[in-house]
Write an enzyme that holds these catalytic residues in place. Sequence first.
Site, PDB file in Angstrom:
ATOM      1  N   ILE A 161       6.943  29.554  10.548  1.00 49.40           N
ATOM      2  CA  ILE A 161       7.048  28.817   9.217  1.00 49.40           C
ATOM      3  C   ILE A 161       5.574  28.522   8.602  1.00 49.40           C
ATOM      4  O   ILE A 161       5.686  27.934   7.370  1.00 49.40           O
ATOM      5  CB  ILE A 161       7.498  27.196   9.484  1.00 49.40           C
ATOM      6  CG1 ILE A 161       6.619  26.438  10.578  1.00 49.40           C
ATOM      7  CG2 ILE A 161       8.948  27.180   9.987  1.00 49.40           C
ATOM      8  CD1 ILE A 161       6.877  25.203  10.470  1.00 49.40           C
ATOM      9  N   ASP A 215      -9.749  16.163   2.597  1.00 49.10           N
ATOM     10  CA  ASP A 215      -9.093  17.281   2.120  1.00 49.10           C
ATOM     11  C   ASP A 215      -7.430  16.696   1.756  1.00 49.10           C
ATOM     12  O   ASP A 215      -6.439  17.331   2.067  1.00 49.10           O
ATOM     13  CB  ASP A 215      -9.019  18.328   3.099  1.00 49.10           C
ATOM     14  CG  ASP A 215      -8.532  19.628   2.352  1.00 49.10           C
ATOM     15  OD1 ASP A 215      -8.605  19.492   1.093  1.00 49.10           O
ATOM     16  OD2 ASP A 215      -8.074  20.640   2.862  1.00 49.10           O
TER      17      ASP A 215
HETATM   18  P1  AMP Z   1      -1.552  23.845   8.391  1.00 49.67           P
HETATM   19  O1  AMP Z   1      -2.421  25.021   9.170  1.00 49.67           O
HETATM   20  O2  AMP Z   1      -1.746  22.536   9.243  1.00 49.67           O
HETATM   21  O3  AMP Z   1      -2.336  23.799   7.091  1.00 49.67           O
HETATM   22  O4  AMP Z   1      -0.162  24.636   8.678  1.00 49.67           O
HETATM   23  C1  AMP Z   1       0.171  25.849   7.951  1.00 49.67           C
HETATM   24  C2  AMP Z   1       1.707  25.510   7.319  1.00 49.67           C
HETATM   25  O5  AMP Z   1       2.661  25.481   8.361  1.00 49.67           O
HETATM   26  C3  AMP Z   1       1.915  24.443   6.367  1.00 49.67           C
HETATM   27  O6  AMP Z   1       1.732  24.542   4.859  1.00 49.67           O
HETATM   28  C4  AMP Z   1       3.370  24.012   6.569  1.00 49.67           C
HETATM   29  O7  AMP Z   1       4.178  24.866   5.612  1.00 49.67           O
HETATM   30  C5  AMP Z   1       3.822  24.514   8.044  1.00 49.67           C
HETATM   31  N1  AMP Z   1       3.640  23.218   9.023  1.00 49.67           N
HETATM   32  C6  AMP Z   1       2.379  22.670   9.487  1.00 49.67           C
HETATM   33  N2  AMP Z   1       2.755  21.764  10.319  1.00 49.67           N
HETATM   34  C7  AMP Z   1       4.161  21.486  10.061  1.00 49.67           C
HETATM   35  C8  AMP Z   1       5.124  20.557  10.541  1.00 49.67           C
HETATM   36  N3  AMP Z   1       4.478  19.623  11.483  1.00 49.67           N
HETATM   37  N4  AMP Z   1       6.308  20.654  10.045  1.00 49.67           N
HETATM   38  C9  AMP Z   1       6.702  21.562   9.387  1.00 49.67           C
HETATM   39  N5  AMP Z   1       5.730  22.672   9.052  1.00 49.67           N
HETATM   40  C10 AMP Z   1       4.572  22.669   9.386  1.00 49.67           C
END
Ligand code: AMP
Length: 942
Positions: free
Chosen positions: A585, A704
Amino acid sequence: CWHFFNHFFIYIWAPRGQCAYLLTLLVCVVLFQWEVTQRTLNGSQFYTYSVCNVGEREQDNWLRTTFIQRRPSASRVFVELQFIVRDCNSFDGTSLTCKETFNLFTSESDADVGTTFRKGQFKKVATIAPDEITSKNELRINTETRVVENLSRKGFYLAFQDIGACVALLSTRVYYKTCLATVKSLASFPETVAGGENQALREVSGACVVNAVSEELPRIYCTVDGEWVVPVGQCQCNLGYEEVKDACQECQPGFFKAAASGDKCELCPANTQRLDSGALFCPCLDGFYRAPTDPPSGPCSGLPSAPRDLVATTTQLSTGKLHLSWSPPEDTGGRTDITYSVECQRCEGNVCQLCGEKVRYEPASTGLTDNKVSVSELDAHLNYTFTVEAHSGVSILSPLFPEPPRITTMRLVERTSTSLSLSWDVSPRIRLQPRPIRYELTYRKKDDNLDVTTYIVLLLEKNVVQISDLAPGTAYLFRVQALGSDGSPGGSSIEEQFETSQMISRQMSLLFFESGMLIYRWAFIFLFRKRNSHSRQGPEDTYFSKQLKPLKTYVDPHTYEDPNIAVLKFATEIHPSHITKQKVIGAGEFGEVYRGNLKMPGRKEVAVAIKTLKPGYTEKQRQDFLSEASIMGQFSHQNIIRLEGVVTKFKHAMIVTEYMENGALDRYLKDHDGEFPSFQLVGMMHGIAAGMKYLSDMSYVHRDLAARNILVNNNLECKVSDFGLSRVLEDDPEGTYTTSGGKIPIRWTAPEAIAYRKFTSASDVWSFGIVMWEVMAFGERPYWDMSNHEVMKAINEAFRLPAPMDCPSTVYQLMLQCWLQDRSKRPRFGDIVNLLDKLLRSPDSLKIIADFDPRVSIRLPSTSGSDGSPFRSVSEWLESIKMSQYSENFTCAGVVTMDHVLQMKNEDIKNIGVRLPGHLKRIAYSILGLKDQTSTLSVFAV
Ligand code: AMP
């Protein structure tokens, strides 16, 4: 002798379409051997042209009309002749030369040539023969029609050639056919000349009638016979309008129509307001709501009433288990999605507290769809109080949700000369996810009239306290307030006065001995300076001066020599076999993010997000990756993304968090641009602020905070995410290297943090202001296409982002407060939560909209500092204001040039099918901005 033909027959020829006459009375001016006879009939003069040289050889007698002007589109004309031809047999001895036909000729010309006549210029159209010839005794009038096609010049002449017949021409009608102007399927088509260019059907484009729209350009065909056939492209009445007799009429008051369709307006559904005529939808009555999944045209529902007849039964008391059952609420508010939640409080005497996590509920304590639940792990011989609440899909929309904990009574339990024992009651709390409440107890001596008043503040987890080290025989004022699960103050506090008893001598000496001990385990003392209550001196020492320290403080995983130990301390280790990955995702700095399931033994399966560490990592990267879990694991708050656990003991390290169905907030808002009312947007901000308050209370500085780092779940709850030590440095694509070192997301970062890396909760407040702006602007990029350098320069020159469109004034004022240069003057997250809470409780406070300057807030090339060239096309303009989805609507409505756009009124924008009020406004404002491009503002000055 042809005297009896000396009248002209006039009659109306009625084709199915319309026939337009070019000439009704033919005045033949050029006569060669033809005779003209004039007669008066009913006051009108008629001419009969006749020739009858039957006995003579080689006849070539011509009769020519005057110049007949042609309508440019009429390239096909009909010539209808009425004439009489005499039977040759009725003449004696002329059979060799006598003819019974004559010829029709035509000649095109761009100008009237007067009486000049050149035979050679005429083309034969037809030989005209009578159907019935006239004998001696009987007069027979013939009518013949011929078509003259492919006319292209300005006009033409007709000519009749007689080659030896006895002919009388009574009338000539020259006409062409048209399809009459018409309205078909709510599209109007202009009068159209039938036929032409050898085409049997002429395609005609139409336009939807006023207040109707169509997906494709309405078209129809006009046949040569002047008949309309095959309409294509149905127009439909716009929202707020319905079809009445080939027109679109506004919906009657109390009716609405939410889409452009062929449907009739519908009666406003249950529990909605009846608006005036032309309503697009019917807003809910006060106290009624539509759930996010309800159709906007559906009825509104109220909150369910309380469940009834709650009964507790025990089968075996010794097992500490009981069953609760109840009847559904009397009033479901008109909904079927009723669920129940159960809350347990344990009471000893007058003292009640939440049962906590030890008590088990089967199947669960929240989201129950059955009217029963089993509760186990209860202790024997204790009083338990259970509260069952009914919820429905609209419960979360109620401003009453969640009901803040409320203190009802405070009482003195025991007192000595130096101590007071107090307890208080809290109103039965109703919430979906019971969490422990905390209480804030503030007290001071009643007669403390000194310049400096000392307050003592205790944060407590129980509704009972013993306060020692008090002065004997002294009155104290106590104020107690319940704190919500997010640490925000509850609705009301209660103030009471209690007095210590008079001291006896032994106690006095003891007190003297202990007098230095004024520090309590949970107590923090702050000074409240009466005279300077509103001014803070130094930014550093006063910013947090009034804040209560939470029970827990964030521990930087760096303080652990071995970061792996920090992970073990703050996060639960999960066995990889309990995790199922389903779908990628997202992508983080360290590896892919998956959606999946987590099934821990004895627990229900839950949807989770799984962050993975890509192969080939270094030990440092692994530690940085896991540091996010060490940080997240320390937090427990409704608006902070919850850590389920980590996988560290296997090759593929993973971080497992709760799953947020709607993903990152910035994307989510962009995808739902204009779809939420301010109230809902403020609700989102409130959640983010509550999460940030919790973090700042724990002395955690996020660094951030941005909409891209907020995640949104199915209930539209917003949760702060993206924790980690290297996150700002490495992970955020917005990160930009600064001269002070390190990467910083400039647009979101407070000036002092950019300038000298002074990251504090006050700099997080600045970022929160930017997040507020992103939310109100539905995910618009802060400062649009300005460069980072331009942004920093503008901020230093005291410019600030302007109010987004439709932003409540109160909300924009709060943003500006967050962006105060002096960080000590910015509000704290606690203040922000309180203010947003107030706004949500009185939705009227959101009605006044901040000034909005379309030239500034909708970025047009002409105002963005780029080349300033005007738009070349409507689609280019729509793209620039992110409204490309309406390109077709504009084309269909015939708005195909920027000139057309500039002439549009608000009503026209609505009529072409722009439905959402936000979009309507954006387009209207942009047109306004296009009209007035004189001033170029960048951002507002404060
Ligand atoms: P991050 O590395 O935390 O920025 O995560 C990258 C992307 O994954 C985010 O922009 C969200 O689209 C998705 N993502 C991360 N954590 C979640 C979560 N707990 N539930 C749904 N999508 C998530």
